[in-house]
Design a protein around this motif. Structure first.
Motif, PDB file in Angstrom:
ATOM      1  N   HIS A 689       1.023  -1.299   0.053  1.00 22.61           N
ATOM      2  CA  HIS A 689       0.029   0.132   0.087  1.00 22.61           C
ATOM      3  C   HIS A 689       0.835   1.232   0.022  1.00 22.61           C
ATOM      4  O   HIS A 689       1.922   1.094   0.628  1.00 22.61           O
ATOM      5  CB  HIS A 689      -0.868  -0.063   1.244  1.00 22.61           C
ATOM      6  N   PHE A 690       0.275   2.233  -0.645  1.00 20.76           N
ATOM      7  CA  PHE A 690       1.207   3.753  -0.734  1.00 20.76           C
ATOM      8  C   PHE A 690       0.019   4.723  -0.913  1.00 20.76           C
ATOM      9  O   PHE A 690      -1.121   4.468  -1.507  1.00 20.76           O
ATOM     10  CB  PHE A 690       2.474   3.644  -1.548  1.00 20.76           C
ATOM     11  N   ASP A 691       0.328   5.978  -0.662  1.00 22.45           N
ATOM     12  CA  ASP A 691      -0.589   7.177  -0.749  1.00 22.45           C
ATOM     13  C   ASP A 691      -0.072   7.884  -1.974  1.00 22.45           C
ATOM     14  O   ASP A 691       1.336   8.108  -2.142  1.00 22.45           O
ATOM     15  CB  ASP A 691      -0.572   7.967   0.588  1.00 22.45           C
ATOM     16  N   VAL A 692      -0.809   8.384  -2.612  1.00 19.88           N
ATOM     17  CA  VAL A 692      -0.480   9.391  -3.672  1.00 19.88           C
ATOM     18  C   VAL A 692      -1.147  10.886  -3.516  1.00 19.88           C
ATOM     19  O   VAL A 692      -2.291  10.871  -3.165  1.00 19.88           O
ATOM     20  CB  VAL A 692      -1.484   9.046  -5.172  1.00 19.88           C
ATOM     21  N   PRO A 693      -0.123  11.788  -3.058  1.00 15.34           N
ATOM     22  CA  PRO A 693      -0.685  13.044  -2.371  1.00 15.34           C
ATOM     23  C   PRO A 693      -1.439  13.978  -3.404  1.00 15.34           C
ATOM     24  O   PRO A 693      -2.189  14.883  -2.898  1.00 15.34           O
ATOM     25  CB  PRO A 693       0.556  13.511  -1.784  1.00 15.34           C
ATOM     26  N   GLU A 694      -1.230  13.884  -4.628  1.00 18.52           N
ATOM     27  CA  GLU A 694      -1.729  14.643  -5.666  1.00 18.52           C
ATOM     28  C   GLU A 694      -1.863  14.130  -7.034  1.00 18.52           C
ATOM     29  O   GLU A 694      -1.255  13.236  -7.265  1.00 18.52           O
ATOM     30  CB  GLU A 694      -0.944  16.078  -5.720  1.00 18.52           C
ATOM     31  N   VAL A 695      -2.505  14.702  -7.807  1.00 19.45           N
ATOM     32  CA  VAL A 695      -2.599  14.024  -9.318  1.00 19.45           C
ATOM     33  C   VAL A 695      -1.467  14.135  -9.966  1.00 19.45           C
ATOM     34  O   VAL A 695      -0.363  15.115  -9.830  1.00 19.45           O
ATOM     35  CB  VAL A 695      -3.669  14.937 -10.031  1.00 19.45           C
ATOM     36  N   GLY A 696      -1.193  12.789 -10.461  1.00 20.90           N
ATOM     37  CA  GLY A 696       0.384  13.098 -11.054  1.00 20.90           C
ATOM     38  C   GLY A 696       0.274  11.362 -11.767  1.00 20.90           C
ATOM     39  O   GLY A 696      -0.596  10.871 -12.122  1.00 20.90           O
ATOM     40  N   THR A 697       1.611  11.352 -12.229  1.00 20.34           N
ATOM     41  CA  THR A 697       2.201  10.223 -13.064  1.00 20.34           C
ATOM     42  C   THR A 697       3.159   9.454 -12.008  1.00 20.34           C
ATOM     43  O   THR A 697       4.432   9.658 -12.557  1.00 20.34           O
ATOM     44  CB  THR A 697       2.587  10.528 -14.351  1.00 20.34           C
ATOM     45  N   PRO A 698       2.905   8.552 -11.663  1.00 20.42           N
ATOM     46  CA  PRO A 698       3.889   7.761 -10.739  1.00 20.42           C
ATOM     47  C   PRO A 698       4.571   6.806 -11.729  1.00 20.42           C
ATOM     48  O   PRO A 698       3.959   6.196 -12.855  1.00 20.42           O
ATOM     49  CB  PRO A 698       3.004   6.725  -9.803  1.00 20.42           C
ATOM     50  N   ARG A 699       5.758   6.867 -11.454  1.00 26.20           N
ATOM     51  CA  ARG A 699       6.705   5.773 -12.061  1.00 26.20           C
ATOM     52  C   ARG A 699       7.046   4.564 -11.290  1.00 26.20           C
ATOM     53  O   ARG A 699       7.326   4.706 -10.155  1.00 26.20           O
ATOM     54  CB  ARG A 699       8.151   6.469 -12.560  1.00 26.20           C
ATOM     55  N   LEU A 700       6.627   3.334 -11.797  1.00 21.66           N
ATOM     56  CA  LEU A 700       6.866   1.967 -11.098  1.00 21.66           C
ATOM     57  C   LEU A 700       8.143   1.363 -11.649  1.00 21.66           C
ATOM     58  O   LEU A 700       8.268   1.419 -12.985  1.00 21.66           O
ATOM     59  CB  LEU A 700       5.463   1.104 -11.164  1.00 21.66           C
ATOM     60  N   ARG A 701       9.015   1.009 -10.690  1.00 23.85           N
ATOM     61  CA  ARG A 701      10.313   0.245 -11.136  1.00 23.85           C
ATOM     62  C   ARG A 701      10.411  -0.793 -10.357  1.00 23.85           C
ATOM     63  O   ARG A 701      10.003  -1.067  -9.293  1.00 23.85           O
ATOM     64  CB  ARG A 701      11.296   1.182 -11.027  1.00 23.85           C
ATOM     65  N   LEU A 702      10.802  -2.145 -11.332  1.00 26.43           N
ATOM     66  CA  LEU A 702      11.010  -3.497 -10.784  1.00 26.43           C
ATOM     67  C   LEU A 702      12.496  -3.551 -10.957  1.00 26.43           C
ATOM     68  O   LEU A 702      13.109  -3.726 -12.236  1.00 26.43           O
ATOM     69  CB  LEU A 702       9.890  -4.492 -11.618  1.00 26.43           C
ATOM     70  N   THR A 703      13.099  -4.120  -9.847  1.00 26.76           N
ATOM     71  CA  THR A 703      14.548  -4.375  -9.880  1.00 26.76           C
ATOM     72  C   THR A 703      15.007  -5.446  -9.200  1.00 26.76           C
ATOM     73  O   THR A 703      14.318  -5.809  -8.128  1.00 26.76           O
ATOM     74  CB  THR A 703      15.457  -3.106  -9.642  1.00 26.76           C
ATOM     75  N   GLY A 704      16.077  -6.002  -9.410  1.00 31.36           N
ATOM     76  CA  GLY A 704      17.012  -7.091  -8.744  1.00 31.36           C
ATOM     77  C   GLY A 704      17.935  -6.483  -7.664  1.00 31.36           C
ATOM     78  O   GLY A 704      18.591  -5.300  -8.538  1.00 31.36           O
ATOM     79  N   ASN A 705      18.406  -6.936  -6.829  1.00 28.79           N
ATOM     80  CA  ASN A 705      19.765  -6.294  -6.109  1.00 28.79           C
ATOM     81  C   ASN A 705      20.688  -7.539  -5.811  1.00 28.79           C
ATOM     82  O   ASN A 705      21.418  -7.357  -4.952  1.00 28.79           O
ATOM     83  CB  ASN A 705      19.329  -5.509  -5.009  1.00 28.79           C
TER      84      ASN A 705
END
Length: 729
Positions: A689-705
């Motif tokens: 879960h996470f919150d979006v504070p304002e209208v926008g375009t979130p970027r999702l990134r999937l990575t390995g470490n």
């Protein structure tokens, strides 16, 4: 044979049992838990949980058993009494059949055409003729000929040969005498030959007996076979096991019993059987993660995870370090392991149970010592430090020992006592606050040349304390939540192409590759042609005919042959790519075959996401996408992930924490950073879960470490209000 009662002295139901020795109850708090002036925290302070079942609960092929792994994190006293090859019959009923023979003065009862390789547990009674003995261990001599020996604890009193023998049911030793508060049963795989009526009748008897001893029963379904439908060589089929899993689900729902459907989850998420070892039936250490997740959920709902009073023990390295680093947990007795903790079924005896159940060695000052060549570290759960006014530590040690407590403020161990025999020291409220970390007190015992010999350990707490009360199920408790096995329908998922099914220019549409090590793996036919099954030590190599290579083929791809002899037709899971002309497979034809038309097909193996497509990355690479015009509010991100390293999928290896997922807004504002997620070779589903504070375009990134590749499929983003909280898979 002496009649053994299936019900020992009736104990209070779990809803009335208090954790530890509680003295001076004075009130009830607002949650209904008693308040106490004093609580003794020792091994006996924890609710007792006994696990039993067949070899999938034992932990075979060198793998750790899931009850033991659960003991590392759960504030409970864990005991495992599983027996390989058994089902509910051996637990509930006497064992007979075949011929038993023994010579007076000897300790070995020899069996011919007997079922002893699957049934007795050390400590059970066996009647031979008119005499009764205690079984020390079971020796399987020849499985094919059904020849086994029972080693008993005393010399036989007279010669005997014949069929007039009986082994008592396992219930007394495996369940009743363990005095459990909770009893967990994993049965389904070895009960697949029964009718539903027979299986449910056994379940009802288990329920009756468990309630008679005042315990709460829990049930798990078993791990699926790697059968021919999954490309494996197990001769059984999962269809009948699926019926047992359905029977369990229906039975537990009827009686409001906690149930974890391990079988159905793995059938949905593990189509390539990454959870089982190459013997096609026993879970690896990593493969038991599904059972552990189910039990976490069930015990959380039962309130067991809320117990603040517990003891965990560890062997440290030669040098004491910060608690939690370079330490090995104390063992519970793992079935089929000898006293040296080696996986040798024929040496699993009463002595092995006593020595390897290390928590039993420190639960009372009885002279049975826990020995360690390196420092012993004990973690005492003490609850909230604000409720503590003082504490008294009590130790019984056999050798000269230095006692230290870790001071979290100064980040170092502080010596508080030394000596041998009975040691007692007082801890003030100030010293407790300095030593407390997340409700736990860490104590180190360091010996001299003779090491540490610990007989008993306890911390007696004083203050305004909340005594832990274990409880029974008050409503149906089941895992998984059906929503965890559901893929969002059109319009529910805000992420475009979250199943990676649409491709553009060698990449999934709407996704961007970061670094060339990020790989797109769409579902479909990788290569087709004709080839031959050829023999090595057995017929498990498939080689292409002609010069056409098997380019791009990977382990866990599926070789499929539509036409040919019966033993060479169907699905064959690829275990290893030898070269561009040959692979080794998990399912073995009975003899070599030539000129077979074939396809090698790739799919993610995650049945919840219908596309079968996935993406892969490792350290320094990843995949990303953006979601336009996201409105303010709370959101839940879901995704399936796993490690992909087939050559390391052995009995003991686990990938570790190698996945990171983050979400950022324009301007690099971080909304989510799920770092170093615990990863398995099986597909797991995470909900974050996470919150979006304002209208926008979130970027999702999937990575390995890490250098180990990680894979993703089934990525979804939804309003939190439309997705109720679930435990995840």
């Amino acid at each position: 044979m002496t009649k053994i009662s299936t019900a020992t002295t009736v104990r209070r139901m779990p809803s009335t049992k208090l954790s530890g020795i509680v003295v001076g109850l004075i009130a009830m708090n607002t949650t209904g838990n008693p308040l106490a002036k004093q609580v003794r925290v020792d091994v006996n302070a924890m609710p007792r949980v006994v696990f039993t079942g067949d070899s999938q609960t034992c932990g075979r092929v060198g793998a750790m058993d899931y009850p033991q792994m659960l003991s590392w994190e759960m504030p409970a006293r864990v005991i495992n009494t599983a027996v390989g090859g058994t089902n509910t019959t051996q637990l509930l009923h006497e064992m007979t059949g075949g011929i038993a023979s023994v010579i007076r003065g000897e300790r070995a009862i020899r069996g011919t055409n007997v079922p002893w390789h699957a049934g007795p547990y050390p400590g059970q009674y066996v009647r031979v003729g008119k005499h009764e003995y205690i079984i020390d261990r079971i020796e399987a001599v020849d499985y094919a000929q059904r020849a086994s020996n029972l080693w008993i604890t005393e010399p036989a009193k007279e010669d005997f040969e014949g069929t007039d023998y009986a082994i008592e049911a396992g219930w007394r030793v495996r369940i009743a005498e363990q005095r459990p508060d909770y009893a967990c049963f994993m049965y389904s795989v070895n009960d697949s030959g029964k009718t539903s009526e027979q299986f449910v009748a056994d379940l009802e008897e288990i329920l009756r007996r468990t309630r008679d001893i005042g315990a709460q029963p829990l049930f798990l379904s078993g791990v699926p076979y790697m059968d021919s439908n999954k490309g494996g060589s197990h001769p059984g089929g999962n269809q009948r096991v699926a019926v047992r899993a359905f029977d369990l689900a229906k039975f537990c729902a009827r009686y409001w019993l906690p149930f974890g459907d391990v079988f159905s989850v793995l059938m949905a998420l593990d189509e390539t059987s990454t959870s089982v070892w190459r013997d096609t039936v026993h879970p690896t250490t990593d493969g038991s993660i599904t059972a552990i997740k189910a039990l976490r959920h069930l015990f959380r709902d039962l309130g067991v995870l809320d117990n603040p009073y517990y003891v965990r023990g560890y062997r440290a390295s030669q040098r004491l370090r910060t608690p939690g680093t370079v330490m090995s947990p104390l063992s519970t007795s793992q079935p089929d392991y000898n006293a040296k903790n080696e996986p040798r079924e024929n040496e699993f005896d009463l002595a092995a149970i006593r020595v390897r159940d290390e928590y039993a060695l420190i639960d009372a000052a009885d002279g049975n010592m826990l020995h360690a060549d390196t420092p012993l570290v004990l973690q005492f759960g003490v609850g909230s430090p604000a409720q503590l006014s003082a504490a008294q530590m009590e130790l019984v040690v056999g050798n000269p020992t230095r006692v230290s407590i870790f001071d979290w403020g100064k980040k170092k161990w502080r010596k508080v006592a030394d000596g041998s025999g009975r040691l007692s020291l007082s801890l003030s409220s100030d010293s407790l606050r300095q030593a407390d970390h997340a409700g736990a007190l860490w104590v180190a015992l360091t010996g001299g040349r003779e090491g540490v010999a610990l007989d008993y350990a306890a911390v007696v707490l004083e203050g305004n304390l909340k005594a832990f009360r274990s409880r029974a199920a008050e409503q149906p408790v089941a895992w998984p939540d059906p929503r965890d096995l559901r893929w969002p329908v059109d319009g529910e998922n805000l992420i475009a192409n979250g199943d990676f099914s649409l491709a553009e220019g060698g990449c999934p549409a709407h996704w961007q590759r970061r670094n060339r090590n990020a790989v797109y793996l769409p579902a479909g036919v990788v290569v087709a042609g004709t080839g031959d099954f050829v023999e090595e030590k057995r017929v498990h190599q498939f080689r292409t005919s002609g010069k056409r290579p098997m380019s791009g083929v990977r382990p866990l791809d599926m070789l499929r042959i539509a036409d040919g002899p019966e033993d060479a037709r169907g699905s064959f899971l690829i275990a290893e790519v030898i070269d561009q002309q040959a692979v080794r497979v998990r399912r073995f034809p009975q003899q070599p075959h030539a000129a077979l038309g074939f396809e090698i097909v790739r799919s993610s193996g995650c049945g919840v996401v219908p596309s079968g497509c996935l993406v892969e990355c490792r350290k320094g690479s990843g995949w990303q996408t953006t979601v336009s015009d996201v409105q303010p509010g709370r959101y839940v991100l879901g995704f399936f992930y796993r490690a992909f390293d087939p050559m390391k999928m052995d009995a003991e290896h686990a990938p570790g924490r190698i996945v990171t997922v983050n979400v950022r807004m324009k301007g690099n504002q971080q909304l989510l950073n799920a770092k170093s997620l615990v990863t398995s070779f099986q597909w797991q589903r995470a909900w974050v879960h996470f919150d979006v504070p304002e209208v926008g375009t979130p970027r999702l990134r999937l990575t390995g470490n890490s250098a180990t590749p990680v894979q993703f499929t089934g990525v979804s983003l939804q309003r939190a209000s439309s997705v109720a909280d679930t435990a995840g898979l």
